[in-house]
Design a protein around this motif. Structure first.
Motif, PDB file in Angstrom:
ATOM      1  N   LEU A 191      -5.268   0.969   4.512  1.00 49.51           N
ATOM      2  CA  LEU A 191      -5.646  -0.181   3.696  1.00 49.51           C
ATOM      3  C   LEU A 191      -6.914   0.078   2.893  1.00 49.51           C
ATOM      4  O   LEU A 191      -7.900  -0.645   2.988  1.00 49.51           O
ATOM      5  N   TYR A 216       0.835  -1.202   0.000  1.00 47.32           N
ATOM      6  CA  TYR A 216       0.000   0.000   0.000  1.00 47.32           C
ATOM      7  C   TYR A 216       0.869   1.251   0.000  1.00 47.32           C
ATOM      8  O   TYR A 216       1.880   1.322   0.699  1.00 47.32           O
ATOM      9  N   ASN A 276      -5.359   3.030  -2.323  1.00 46.81           N
ATOM     10  CA  ASN A 276      -3.936   3.092  -1.955  1.00 46.81           C
ATOM     11  C   ASN A 276      -3.176   1.833  -2.337  1.00 46.81           C
ATOM     12  O   ASN A 276      -1.963   1.773  -2.164  1.00 46.81           O
ATOM     13  N   CYS A 277      -3.887   0.832  -2.825  1.00 48.84           N
ATOM     14  CA  CYS A 277      -3.276  -0.483  -3.056  1.00 48.84           C
ATOM     15  C   CYS A 277      -2.463  -0.494  -4.357  1.00 48.84           C
ATOM     16  O   CYS A 277      -2.973  -0.168  -5.429  1.00 48.84           O
TER      17      CYS A 277
END
Length: 287
Positions: free
Chosen positions: A112, A28, A116-117
């Protein structure tokens, strides 16, 4: 995910290198910075111009095995990226993440997020941010504890002793800065570091605060030298039998730490007031 102003091939290479070093569940993004620099050289009557681009990434890395030495891990990434990318990483094991998400974790609830991944093997069961006056009191309690500990080290740094040991004094100054970093990180992120390294924590703070600029090295030789002494203070105190830190250096470092603590206290107290209103407002809205 596409990170603005960062070349996507660079991000892809970074992810591939991280995955080559450890079996990763997910990665992330927290922050990214591009730094441009140029220099000119004159050699054998020929002018040479050099332009460099270096990137700094703050990432949360979730791996199946624990990363027991984050500094070595970050160094390997730096070398494999041909010194073009400096990584500041926060590490969790997959099992630890599952436990924390089941119990509720405000830091993870804000990091998370799907947006943002950068990489993921499988979805995680996310939880929302927890608002409550008792939660605010916990934040405030840890904040005050860390600041008091930083102030303790600051007080001991300025004590007049019968024996002068500037290397030992530098350890006290570095501890002051470390505790100050953990205080402001806690207020902004509600995250407790499980790896304490001065350069890492200061650069994590850069994601939300201008205060680290007080301590981070400037262009001058003295600034760079003192910063290096601060980063290696514990090692130098343990393994060096010659005190090669001058009183001027330790005074310089002590002044930086004092200014840093003062700036963080002001900034953190302002953030704390915002959190108090937020946590109490949510309860009022529910009643």
């Amino acid at each position: 995910m596409k990170i603005e102003n960062i070349p996507q091939p660079l991000v892809k290479s970074l992810i591939e290198i991280i995955r080559s070093l450890v079996r990763v569940h997910s990665i992330y993004w927290i922050g990214a910075t591009k730094n441009d620099s140029s220099s000119s050289y004159l050699f054998n009557s020929e002018g040479r111009d050099k332009f460099n681009q270096q990137y700094e990434f703050t990432l949360l890395v979730i791996s199946y095995a624990e990363i027991r030495d984050p500094k070595t891990f970050m160094g390997e990434v730096f070398n494999k990226m041909k010194e073009q990318v400096k990584l500041y990483s926060i590490h969790y094991s997959y099992n630890d993440i599952k436990r924390r998400l089941e119990a509720g974790d405000n830091f993870l609830s804000r990091v998370l997020l799907p947006g943002n991944c950068l990489f993921q093997e499988s979805p995680l069961s996310l939880t929302g941010y927890c608002y409550h006056p008792r939660k605010f009191e916990e934040i405030k309690k840890v904040w005050e504890f860390r600041l008091n500990r930083a102030a303790y080290f600051e007080d001991k740094t300025d004590t007049i002793d019968m024996v002068n040991d500037e290397s030992a004094r530098m350890v006290l100054v570095s501890q002051n800065i470390l505790q100050t970093c953990t205080a402001i990180i806690w207020v902004y992120w509600e995250w407790k570091p499980h790896y304490f390294e001065l350069d890492l924590l200061l650069n994590l703070c850069k994601n939300f605060s201008k205060s680290p600029r007080i301590v981070l090295p400037k262009k001058s030789f003295t600034s760079k030298k003192v910063y290096s002494q601060l980063c290696h203070a514990q090692y130098n105190s343990n393994f060096k039998t010659v005190d090669d830190v001058s009183m001027e250096d330790s005074d310089y470092a002590s002044n930086l730490a004092e200014r840093f603590l003062r700036s963080v206290r002001k900034e953190g107290n302002k953030k704390l007031k915002e959190l108090e209103l937020l946590h109490n407002a949510e309860i009022k809205n529910d009643t």
